[in-house]
Design a protein around this motif. Sequence first.
Motif, short mmCIF file in Angstrom:
data_model
loop_
_atom_site.label_atom_id
_atom_site.label_comp_id
_atom_site.label_asym_id
_atom_site.label_seq_id
_atom_site.Cartn_x
_atom_site.Cartn_y
_atom_site.Cartn_z
N ILE A 62 3.86 2.70 -7.59
CA ILE A 62 2.45 2.35 -7.81
C ILE A 62 1.97 1.48 -6.66
O ILE A 62 2.72 0.62 -6.16
CB ILE A 62 2.28 1.60 -9.15
CG1 ILE A 62 2.74 2.49 -10.32
CG2 ILE A 62 0.85 1.15 -9.36
CD1 ILE A 62 2.76 1.78 -11.66
N ALA A 63 0.72 1.70 -6.22
CA ALA A 63 0.20 0.93 -5.08
C ALA A 63 -1.27 0.62 -5.28
O ALA A 63 -2.02 1.37 -5.91
CB ALA A 63 0.40 1.70 -3.78
N LYS A 64 -1.66 -0.50 -4.70
CA LYS A 64 -3.08 -0.84 -4.57
C LYS A 64 -3.56 -0.27 -3.24
O LYS A 64 -2.97 -0.53 -2.20
CB LYS A 64 -3.25 -2.36 -4.59
CG LYS A 64 -4.68 -2.83 -4.44
CD LYS A 64 -4.73 -4.35 -4.38
CE LYS A 64 -6.16 -4.84 -4.13
NZ LYS A 64 -6.20 -6.32 -3.99
N LEU A 65 -4.64 0.52 -3.26
CA LEU A 65 -5.02 1.31 -2.09
C LEU A 65 -6.18 0.72 -1.29
O LEU A 65 -6.87 1.44 -0.56
CB LEU A 65 -5.37 2.73 -2.53
CG LEU A 65 -4.22 3.50 -3.18
CD1 LEU A 65 -4.63 4.93 -3.47
CD2 LEU A 65 -2.98 3.47 -2.30
N SER A 66 -6.37 -0.56 -1.37
CA SER A 66 -7.36 -1.20 -0.50
C SER A 66 -6.99 -2.67 -0.33
O SER A 66 -6.77 -3.36 -1.33
CB SER A 66 -8.77 -1.10 -1.10
OG SER A 66 -9.73 -1.69 -0.24
N PRO A 67 -6.85 -3.12 0.93
CA PRO A 67 -7.01 -2.38 2.19
C PRO A 67 -5.80 -1.50 2.48
O PRO A 67 -4.79 -1.57 1.78
CB PRO A 67 -7.13 -3.50 3.23
CG PRO A 67 -6.30 -4.61 2.65
CD PRO A 67 -6.53 -4.54 1.16
N LEU A 68 -5.91 -0.70 3.55
CA LEU A 68 -4.81 0.16 3.99
C LEU A 68 -4.47 -0.14 5.46
O LEU A 68 -5.28 -0.72 6.18
CB LEU A 68 -5.19 1.64 3.85
CG LEU A 68 -5.30 2.18 2.41
CD1 LEU A 68 -5.84 3.60 2.42
CD2 LEU A 68 -3.96 2.13 1.69
N TRP A 69 -3.28 0.26 5.84
CA TRP A 69 -2.84 0.11 7.24
C TRP A 69 -2.97 1.44 7.96
O TRP A 69 -2.80 2.51 7.38
CB TRP A 69 -1.38 -0.33 7.31
CG TRP A 69 -1.15 -1.78 7.01
CD1 TRP A 69 -2.09 -2.77 6.91
CD2 TRP A 69 0.11 -2.41 6.78
NE1 TRP A 69 -1.49 -3.97 6.63
CE2 TRP A 69 -0.15 -3.78 6.55
CE3 TRP A 69 1.43 -1.95 6.76
CZ2 TRP A 69 0.88 -4.69 6.29
CZ3 TRP A 69 2.44 -2.86 6.50
CH2 TRP A 69 2.17 -4.22 6.27
N LEU A 70 -3.25 1.36 9.26
CA LEU A 70 -3.15 2.50 10.16
C LEU A 70 -2.06 2.18 11.18
O LEU A 70 -2.17 1.18 11.90
CB LEU A 70 -4.48 2.75 10.88
CG LEU A 70 -5.72 2.96 10.02
CD1 LEU A 70 -6.94 3.17 10.90
CD2 LEU A 70 -5.53 4.14 9.08
N GLU A 71 -1.01 2.99 11.22
CA GLU A 71 0.05 2.79 12.20
C GLU A 71 -0.20 3.76 13.35
O GLU A 71 -0.11 4.97 13.20
CB GLU A 71 1.42 3.01 11.55
CG GLU A 71 1.74 1.93 10.53
CD GLU A 71 3.18 1.95 10.07
OE1 GLU A 71 3.87 2.95 10.32
OE2 GLU A 71 3.61 0.95 9.44
N ILE A 72 -0.54 3.18 14.51
CA ILE A 72 -1.02 3.93 15.67
C ILE A 72 0.04 3.96 16.76
O ILE A 72 0.66 2.92 17.04
CB ILE A 72 -2.31 3.28 16.22
CG1 ILE A 72 -3.34 3.08 15.09
CG2 ILE A 72 -2.90 4.10 17.36
CD1 ILE A 72 -4.44 2.09 15.43
N GLN A 73 0.24 5.11 17.36
CA GLN A 73 1.16 5.24 18.50
C GLN A 73 0.33 5.28 19.77
O GLN A 73 -0.43 6.21 20.00
CB GLN A 73 1.99 6.52 18.37
CG GLN A 73 2.89 6.57 17.15
CD GLN A 73 4.02 5.55 17.22
OE1 GLN A 73 4.40 5.10 18.29
NE2 GLN A 73 4.55 5.18 16.07
N ALA A 74 0.48 4.24 20.61
CA ALA A 74 -0.31 4.14 21.85
C ALA A 74 0.61 3.98 23.04
O ALA A 74 1.67 3.34 22.94
CB ALA A 74 -1.27 2.96 21.76
#
Length: 360
Positions: free
Chosen positions: A205-217
């Motif tokens: 179970i998860a709370k969906l706000s806020p969320l993370w974006l994992e970015i490959q740069a």
Amino acid sequence: MSRRPFIFGLFFLLTVANQLQAQENRLTLQPAQLKSLGIETAVAGEMPGGRNGSFPAQVRVPNEQMRVVAAPVGGMVEMLAVAPGSTVKRGQVVAHLSSQQALELQRDALQAGSQSSLMQQNLKRDEQLFAEGLIAESRLQATRAAAAQAGAQASERRQGLALAGGTAGKLGGKLALTAPIDGVVLEQGAQLGQRVETSALIYRIAKLSPLWLEIQAPVAIAATLREGSAVKIANSEVTGKLIAIGRAVDPASQTVLLRAEVGKGAETLRPGQVIEVEVAALAGQQQRLPAAALARNVGKTFAFVQTSSDDKGVVFEARPVRVVSQGGDSVTVDGVKAGEKVAIKGVSGLKALLTGVGAE
């Protein structure tokens, strides 16, 4: 001879030389020339079509916003009340578990509780007898020790039963598994009628706000960013900000992990979703340009920046730049300001006009 006229003369010569050099780095073109050379411009920091440099990213749930409902003891799943995608409230019963091990915990808790009650009664009796002088103090001390030990054991058995989700004071019944937080069911790990072992996953179970974006740069791009830099999801109005910049480099892709947080608009995203993220702001004077916007001459790299446009024509300045990084058909350069117009097509023609020789 006075030194003052000499100094003024030298200053004048330097000023004239700088002006001549500045004029040599400028080109004034008429509309017909622009058309014949096929010159097109774009805004620094934007790729053709108005998009910033984009990077792949995956949507993640922050660790502190995720919980699991696991089997506290081995047993059989008798009831599942929710399914993936369901919204749950904290304390809501989501599953029932039938377990022989739970019955044993209930039995042990009842026995320990009864033993503790008996020892407390013995303690009260011996305290009365000692007050009347009928027993020795050593016997009273032994009874006190036995009562304390029985009480500790009863407390331990009650806590073990509570951790298993059982109810003290009775035998039988099913274990009720409840949601630990308000959130959404992301995963179901067991099926109805399935026998599971201790700690087996029932729900995630998860709370969906806020969320993370994992970015490959790329490494060079990551070096130009700072925590708090703005990011934007491509083809969307959803924005966020960088909250962490990785220190390790992936040896295979030579990229750095960036983590951004998205609050407003997070409901449009799904955990695990792969998206493209535009880095909306680079640090300092570093901007992204198409690779075709750069020209090289005598070991120097420069871009043609449009400085003015009026009835006399369009003026381009050949400005030296430093290439910070390059990937695919775009480059990151130092020396061009955000918002300036840069020639991205017809650059070889501009170079030929500037140097007086044929294009490379």
